[in-house]
Motif scaffolding. Structure first.
Motif, mmCIF file in Angstrom:
data_model
loop_
_atom_site.group_PDB
_atom_site.id
_atom_site.type_symbol
_atom_site.label_atom_id
_atom_site.label_comp_id
_atom_site.label_asym_id
_atom_site.label_seq_id
_atom_site.Cartn_x
_atom_site.Cartn_y
_atom_site.Cartn_z
ATOM 1 N N LEU A 37 52.238 -8.543 31.314
ATOM 2 C CA LEU A 37 53.474 -8.013 31.886
ATOM 3 C C LEU A 37 54.489 -9.118 32.140
ATOM 4 N N ARG A 43 56.185 -2.523 31.215
ATOM 5 C CA ARG A 43 54.851 -2.026 31.570
ATOM 6 C C ARG A 43 54.147 -1.321 30.414
ATOM 7 N N GLU A 47 50.741 -2.669 28.645
ATOM 8 C CA GLU A 47 49.492 -1.895 28.596
ATOM 9 C C GLU A 47 48.961 -1.808 27.166
#
Length: 179
Positions: A37, A43, A47
């Motif tokens: 991040l 975000r 991920e």
């Protein structure tokens, strides 16, 4: 998580132990997600990259050698490198020099640099007002990204004591910066 435990999990992952892989993921993913991040800044993309990181860990676990260094830096390097690759792949490449010339300069100007340096000096002065161990703990938590538990273990204090140290130190820093 203790380095020996992480090394043991990686060794079991190298032998294709899925339970060990699940445990390794649960224990290391928050820190590796933070690395992703910080580099990527988004975000959802972080991920996605984190999942790719764990695929690489699964594929390369047998390459880890505990004698060459601790486990967490090895895992962090995989996350860092994959995140940097993602950012590089996302940036458009200019076909011509004229197209590259039109790109805006994102570097701060001299005035902004002076302001940032001045703020940095103020923060450093305020950090000097803290007790040495509290200042080191604040730096470790907010610059290096260590968790409360990691700091509590490092300073041999209870978890809630470490939370109190950090909370009070941040309050003192805010008061100092407001002066």
């Amino acid at each position: 998580m203790a380095n020996e435990e992480t090394e043991g999990l990686i060794g079991r992952v190298a032998m294709r132990d899925q339970k060990a892989f699940t445990t390794l993921y649960k224990r290391t993913s928050p820190k590796l997600y933070g690395v992703c991040l910080r580099i990527i800044g988004n975000r959802t993309d972080a991920e996605e990259v984190l999942q790719e990181v764990y695929v690489k860990i699964w594929q390369r676990a047998e390459q880890f050698a505990a004698t060459e260094g601790p486990a967490m830096p090895w895992l962090t390097a995989i996350a860092r490198n994959r995140s940097i690759d993602f950012v590089r792949a996302r940036k458009p490449v200019a076909d011509e020099i004229d197209a590259a010339h039109d790109l805006a300069d994102t570097e701060p100007g001299p005035e902004e640099q002076a302001i940032v340096k001045g703020e940095g000096r103020r923060i450093d002065r305020c950090m000097e007002e803290l007790e040495a161990d509290r200042a080191r703990a604040v730096r470790s938590a907010y610059i290096e990204g260590l968790s409360y538990q990691e700091l509590a273990d490092q300073y041999s204090v209870p978890l809630n004591t470490m939370r109190t140290w950090l909370r009070r130190s941040l309050i003192r820093l805010r008061e100092c910066m407001d002066r």
